[in-house]
Design an enzyme around this catalytic site. Sequence first.
Site, mmCIF file in Angstrom:
data_model
loop_
_atom_site.group_PDB
_atom_site.id
_atom_site.type_symbol
_atom_site.label_atom_id
_atom_site.label_comp_id
_atom_site.label_asym_id
_atom_site.label_seq_id
_atom_site.Cartn_x
_atom_site.Cartn_y
_atom_site.Cartn_z
ATOM 1 N N PHE A 184 0.987 -3.274 4.572
ATOM 2 C CA PHE A 184 1.257 -4.578 5.168
ATOM 3 C C PHE A 184 2.682 -5.006 4.837
ATOM 4 C CE2 PHE A 184 -3.457 -6.080 5.159
ATOM 5 C CZ PHE A 184 -3.683 -5.327 6.294
ATOM 6 N N HIS A 222 -2.606 8.475 5.787
ATOM 7 C CA HIS A 222 -2.961 7.166 5.243
ATOM 8 C C HIS A 222 -4.409 6.860 5.622
ATOM 9 C CE1 HIS A 222 -2.324 3.152 3.666
ATOM 10 N NE2 HIS A 222 -2.790 2.641 4.789
ATOM 11 N N GLU A 274 -0.669 5.979 13.279
ATOM 12 C CA GLU A 274 -0.384 7.166 12.477
ATOM 13 C C GLU A 274 -0.445 8.434 13.329
ATOM 14 O OE1 GLU A 274 -1.699 8.550 7.996
ATOM 15 O OE2 GLU A 274 -2.941 7.153 9.115
ATOM 16 N N CYS A 282 0.796 -1.223 0.000
ATOM 17 C CA CYS A 282 0.000 0.000 0.000
ATOM 18 C C CYS A 282 0.825 1.268 0.000
ATOM 19 C CB CYS A 282 -0.962 -0.016 1.181
ATOM 20 S SG CYS A 282 -2.108 -1.411 1.126
ATOM 21 N N HIS A 316 -9.882 2.509 -0.270
ATOM 22 C CA HIS A 316 -8.460 2.162 -0.228
ATOM 23 C C HIS A 316 -8.129 1.303 -1.444
ATOM 24 C CE1 HIS A 316 -4.556 1.083 0.923
ATOM 25 N NE2 HIS A 316 -4.741 0.648 2.148
ATOM 26 N N LYS A 328 -9.478 8.495 2.006
ATOM 27 C CA LYS A 328 -10.034 7.138 1.919
ATOM 28 C C LYS A 328 -11.471 7.104 2.433
ATOM 29 C CE LYS A 328 -5.696 4.504 2.250
ATOM 30 N NZ LYS A 328 -4.739 5.617 2.469
#
Length: 423
Positions: A406, A310, A321, A170, A347, A342
Amino acid sequence: MTDRRVVITGVEVLAPGGLGRDAFWSLLSEGRTATRGITFFDPSPFRSRVAAEIDFDPEAYGLGPQEIRRMDRAAQFAVVAAGAAVADSGLDLEGHDPYRVGVTVGSAVGATMGLDREYRVVSDGGRLDLVDHEYALPHLYDYFVPSSFAAEVAWTVGAEGPSTVVSTGCTSGIDSIGYAVDLIREGTADVMVAGSSDAPISPITMACFDAIKATTPRHDEPERASRPFDGTRNGFVLGEGAAFFVLEELGSARRRGAHVYAEVAGYATRSNAYHMTGLRPDGLEMAEAIRTALDEARLDPTAIDYVNAHGSGTKQNDRHETAAFKRSLGEHAYRTPVSSIKSMVGHSLGAIGSIEIAASVLAMTHNVVPPTANLHTPDPECDLDYVPLVAREHTTDAVLSVGSGFGGFQSAMVLARPERSAA
């Protein structure tokens, strides 16, 4: 590494609810959401049945029947967005040495939709243990290797320089741009067409995220399902899309009178070497990426006017975050607007980083911070200014955009107006 400064002179976005940068910005600035119930396949067997789909007609963008058959949906997004970004830049690539023009394409999952569809064909709907290759698409190999995305974009724009696919989950969408910037800075290329594309809304992808309960099961109100930083959030909404940019050296852009959207002033990426899907709550590795990007940009944390987060809408990511922003920006984190797009466009895995860079560039263009939609019940552990529900007029001379993936990938990019960045 030279002191060449790299700027963005062309932008195009294909995103849910907003095909083209103007429609995309309209969606964001109005705080509208493009998440809905899945229509691409029957989602009833799955835990999560919502997504942010694009209403995309490749023929309307000039792709012919052979191109549509040859290219996976994500590759179609990529060539359309890349071609439009070049047109937006006003750059005549035919007048450039093609060996000095390169391409970087970010993608997390490659040709997922095409592979999923073709497996159903060659296995007769899963009934054959030994698949029948006689039924395979002639270009199935291109679906299997994500490098085909870079090749398609290079053919589209006539680039014969470095051509690369960056796949870091990502963060691919940020990292592809960061890699392109490095190639220009070191003198390997003069122009880079860079961005990312993913079209992952398929049964296999939904099954993967269902298995780890990463996506939201909020089916009854799909338009409100993506809730970054909200205390009631319970997973992200899968999306799709692409964003591409033309990057070139600042002096060259100014000599040809190009419109400069922003300078890519700093970039860094780090890994937590910790867990495939887990995040440490202290946000240390993201904070280190942010600090390094700021150092490269020669900007103090107090120079950041907006943070494009994010903001996936998972509990651990949003808290991780938030901690990273506090650790890297100090007290300035509490005075800086932060938002997650998002909440509106979902996403899109490897594509979202580039889409978020596009949102950051447009925020600078309009001096408006897009909101975090669906943020009604703030999480007490997420106590920064997340610009809930409504866009805000705000001077944005320098923007920080971050990504988290990830595998522990954490990336940060600083965009600034060239006159504000260090010379």
